[in-house]
Scaffold this motif. Structure first.
Motif, PDB file in Angstrom:
ATOM      1  N   LEU A 128      15.977  13.192  -3.070  1.00  0.00           N
ATOM      2  CA  LEU A 128      15.024  13.476  -1.836  1.00  0.00           C
ATOM      3  C   LEU A 128      14.017  12.301  -2.100  1.00  0.00           C
ATOM      4  O   LEU A 128      13.725  11.939  -2.966  1.00  0.00           O
ATOM      5  CB  LEU A 128      14.278  14.662  -2.040  1.00  0.00           C
ATOM      6  CG  LEU A 128      15.164  16.179  -1.980  1.00  0.00           C
ATOM      7  CD1 LEU A 128      14.101  17.268  -1.925  1.00  0.00           C
ATOM      8  CD2 LEU A 128      15.834  16.295  -0.639  1.00  0.00           C
ATOM      9  N   GLU A 129      13.741  11.767  -0.941  1.00  0.00           N
ATOM     10  CA  GLU A 129      12.899  10.801  -0.978  1.00  0.00           C
ATOM     11  C   GLU A 129      11.569  10.881  -0.025  1.00  0.00           C
ATOM     12  O   GLU A 129      11.746  11.296   1.303  1.00  0.00           O
ATOM     13  CB  GLU A 129      13.565   9.220  -0.160  1.00  0.00           C
ATOM     14  CG  GLU A 129      12.711   8.112  -0.231  1.00  0.00           C
ATOM     15  CD  GLU A 129      13.768   7.062  -0.048  1.00  0.00           C
ATOM     16  OE1 GLU A 129      14.526   6.502  -0.522  1.00  0.00           O
ATOM     17  OE2 GLU A 129      13.391   6.255   1.206  1.00  0.00           O
ATOM     18  N   ILE A 130      10.528  10.508  -0.918  1.00  0.00           N
ATOM     19  CA  ILE A 130       9.240  10.691   0.423  1.00  0.00           C
ATOM     20  C   ILE A 130       8.610   9.385   0.092  1.00  0.00           C
ATOM     21  O   ILE A 130       8.736   8.451  -0.795  1.00  0.00           O
ATOM     22  CB  ILE A 130       8.308  11.529  -0.058  1.00  0.00           C
ATOM     23  CG1 ILE A 130       7.991  11.539  -1.541  1.00  0.00           C
ATOM     24  CG2 ILE A 130       9.093  13.265  -0.029  1.00  0.00           C
ATOM     25  CD1 ILE A 130       6.867  12.498  -2.244  1.00  0.00           C
ATOM     26  N   GLY A 131       7.463   8.971   1.263  1.00  0.00           N
ATOM     27  CA  GLY A 131       6.748   7.579   1.125  1.00  0.00           C
ATOM     28  C   GLY A 131       5.383   8.149   1.546  1.00  0.00           C
ATOM     29  O   GLY A 131       5.326   8.982   2.407  1.00  0.00           O
ATOM     30  N   PHE A 132       4.412   7.581   0.834  1.00  0.00           N
ATOM     31  CA  PHE A 132       3.194   7.623   1.317  1.00  0.00           C
ATOM     32  C   PHE A 132       2.044   6.592   0.691  1.00  0.00           C
ATOM     33  O   PHE A 132       2.765   5.632  -0.161  1.00  0.00           O
ATOM     34  CB  PHE A 132       2.552   9.042   0.336  1.00  0.00           C
ATOM     35  CG  PHE A 132       2.915   9.154  -1.127  1.00  0.00           C
ATOM     36  CD1 PHE A 132       1.913   8.514  -1.934  1.00  0.00           C
ATOM     37  CD2 PHE A 132       4.220   9.265  -1.456  1.00  0.00           C
ATOM     38  CE1 PHE A 132       2.216   8.272  -3.249  1.00  0.00           C
ATOM     39  CE2 PHE A 132       4.447   9.429  -2.727  1.00  0.00           C
ATOM     40  CZ  PHE A 132       3.586   8.735  -3.776  1.00  0.00           C
ATOM     41  N   ASP A 133       0.972   6.393   1.405  1.00  0.00           N
ATOM     42  CA  ASP A 133      -0.158   5.688   0.878  1.00  0.00           C
ATOM     43  C   ASP A 133      -1.020   6.369   0.190  1.00  0.00           C
ATOM     44  O   ASP A 133      -1.223   7.740   0.436  1.00  0.00           O
ATOM     45  CB  ASP A 133      -0.507   4.829   2.100  1.00  0.00           C
ATOM     46  CG  ASP A 133      -0.752   5.557   3.286  1.00  0.00           C
ATOM     47  OD1 ASP A 133      -1.063   6.935   3.244  1.00  0.00           O
ATOM     48  OD2 ASP A 133      -1.105   4.951   4.324  1.00  0.00           O
ATOM     49  N   LYS A 134      -2.070   5.810  -0.207  1.00  0.00           N
ATOM     50  CA  LYS A 134      -3.199   6.391  -0.985  1.00  0.00           C
ATOM     51  C   LYS A 134      -4.485   6.725  -0.065  1.00  0.00           C
ATOM     52  O   LYS A 134      -5.210   6.026   0.353  1.00  0.00           O
ATOM     53  CB  LYS A 134      -3.648   5.417  -2.173  1.00  0.00           C
ATOM     54  CG  LYS A 134      -4.448   5.964  -3.286  1.00  0.00           C
ATOM     55  CD  LYS A 134      -5.310   5.234  -4.084  1.00  0.00           C
ATOM     56  CE  LYS A 134      -4.436   4.452  -5.121  1.00  0.00           C
ATOM     57  NZ  LYS A 134      -4.888   3.532  -6.308  1.00  0.00           N
ATOM     58  N   VAL A 135      -4.616   7.998   0.304  1.00  0.00           N
ATOM     59  CA  VAL A 135      -5.589   8.470   1.205  1.00  0.00           C
ATOM     60  C   VAL A 135      -6.542   9.479   0.711  1.00  0.00           C
ATOM     61  O   VAL A 135      -7.608   9.771   1.424  1.00  0.00           O
ATOM     62  CB  VAL A 135      -4.939   8.920   2.530  1.00  0.00           C
ATOM     63  CG1 VAL A 135      -4.263   7.622   3.076  1.00  0.00           C
ATOM     64  CG2 VAL A 135      -3.969   9.935   2.145  1.00  0.00           C
ATOM     65  N   SER A 182       0.652  -1.262   0.055  1.00  0.00           N
ATOM     66  CA  SER A 182       0.084  -0.132  -0.070  1.00  0.00           C
ATOM     67  C   SER A 182       0.782   1.369   0.118  1.00  0.00           C
ATOM     68  O   SER A 182       0.268   2.411  -0.043  1.00  0.00           O
ATOM     69  CB  SER A 182      -0.782   0.148   1.235  1.00  0.00           C
ATOM     70  OG  SER A 182      -0.025   0.008   2.311  1.00  0.00           O
ATOM     71  N   VAL A 183       2.185   1.059   0.280  1.00  0.00           N
ATOM     72  CA  VAL A 183       2.842   2.303   0.135  1.00  0.00           C
ATOM     73  C   VAL A 183       4.038   2.492  -0.893  1.00  0.00           C
ATOM     74  O   VAL A 183       4.516   1.438  -1.132  1.00  0.00           O
ATOM     75  CB  VAL A 183       3.780   2.295   1.463  1.00  0.00           C
ATOM     76  CG1 VAL A 183       4.887   3.472   1.607  1.00  0.00           C
ATOM     77  CG2 VAL A 183       2.932   2.470   2.608  1.00  0.00           C
TER      78      VAL A 183
END
Length: 242
Positions: A73-80, A23-24
């Motif tokens: 640069l690194e970002i991480g996220f889920d679908k919200v 999911s991420v």
């Protein structure tokens, strides 16, 4: 010594998209050779789409990469919601706008104390920046990371956490799974973060600095438990979302 920070805007190319968990997603955006982007580990940038007619808003994303990393640069996220749904659809090579850095939730080397980092789910991202920075610089701070996830499949940066633990005697982590699935054969801790887990993992309650990141209810429950253990408000830094 704290560096002076200027808010800057950069249009950056997505160099890599990683399906970190089911999911991420993790995005790495390329830093140009001449980019002078400085931030403290734990800070965030406002991210927006470039010339998008549908979504003109921006969202705050903590940087998971170390400031020492000058490649990306690194970002991480889920679908919200609509914004992250659109992010999930972009491709490597697409452009995103980054504006920052922002935020008082950060680590700097004036902090000589032991660090206790506590996160739920994607709240790991700013804390990963701190972990990576302390590890890269071989700092003497003891760093303990306490992490709560729903299932074993939701452990973000699982392999890297284990790798750093094996390399660095100053780093350790503990994971607890709130919805264990019998198929995944999890032998570790289950349930939410509670007082017992904190007691087992915090060696120096009075002299540690605490970084908490996650949803509002999660962070407030951790603060209550830490205060029960004897921590003072000024020892606790929070990054609350949702």
């Amino acid at each position: 010594m704290q560096q002076t920070q200027q808010i800057q805007e950069h249009i950056l190319k997505i160099s890599e998209i990683i399906d970190e968990t089911p999911s991420v997603k993790v995005f790495r955006v390329e830093l140009p050779n001449n980019a002078d982007i400085n931030f403290y580990p734990g800070q965030f940038f406002m991210v927006s789409f470039v010339d998008d007619p549908e979504i003109k808003t921006s969202r705050a994303y903590s940087i998971a990469s170390s400031p020492l990393n000058k490649e990306y640069l690194e970002i991480g996220f889920d679908k919200v919601g609509p914004f992250t749904t659109k992010l999930f659809a972009v491709k490597e090579g697409d452009l995103l706008k980054f504006k920052g850095p922002y935020g008082k939730f950060y680590f700097n080397e004036d902090m000589k104390n032991s660090l206790v980092l506590i996160a739920g789910g994607t709240g790991i991202t700013p804390l990963m920046g701190i972990i990576r920075y302390c590890n890269d610089k071989k700092l003497s701070n003891k760093v303990k990371f306490i992490y709560s996830v729903k299932t074993t499949q939701d452990i973000i940066y699982k392999e890297e956490l284990e790798k750093i633990k094996n390399q660095n005697n100053n780093f350790d982590y503990a994971v607890t799974v709130t919805r264990p699935n019998s198929e995944h054969n999890w032998k570790g801790r289950t349930g939410r973060i509670d007082l017992d887990l904190l007691k087992q993992n915090i060696e120096d309650v009075e002299n540690s600095i605490y970084f908490l990141c996650g949803p509002k209810e999660f962070v407030h429950s951790i603060i209550e438990m830490l205060e029960e253990l004897g921590t003072k408000k000024e020892q606790i830094k929070t990054d609350i979302w949702g």
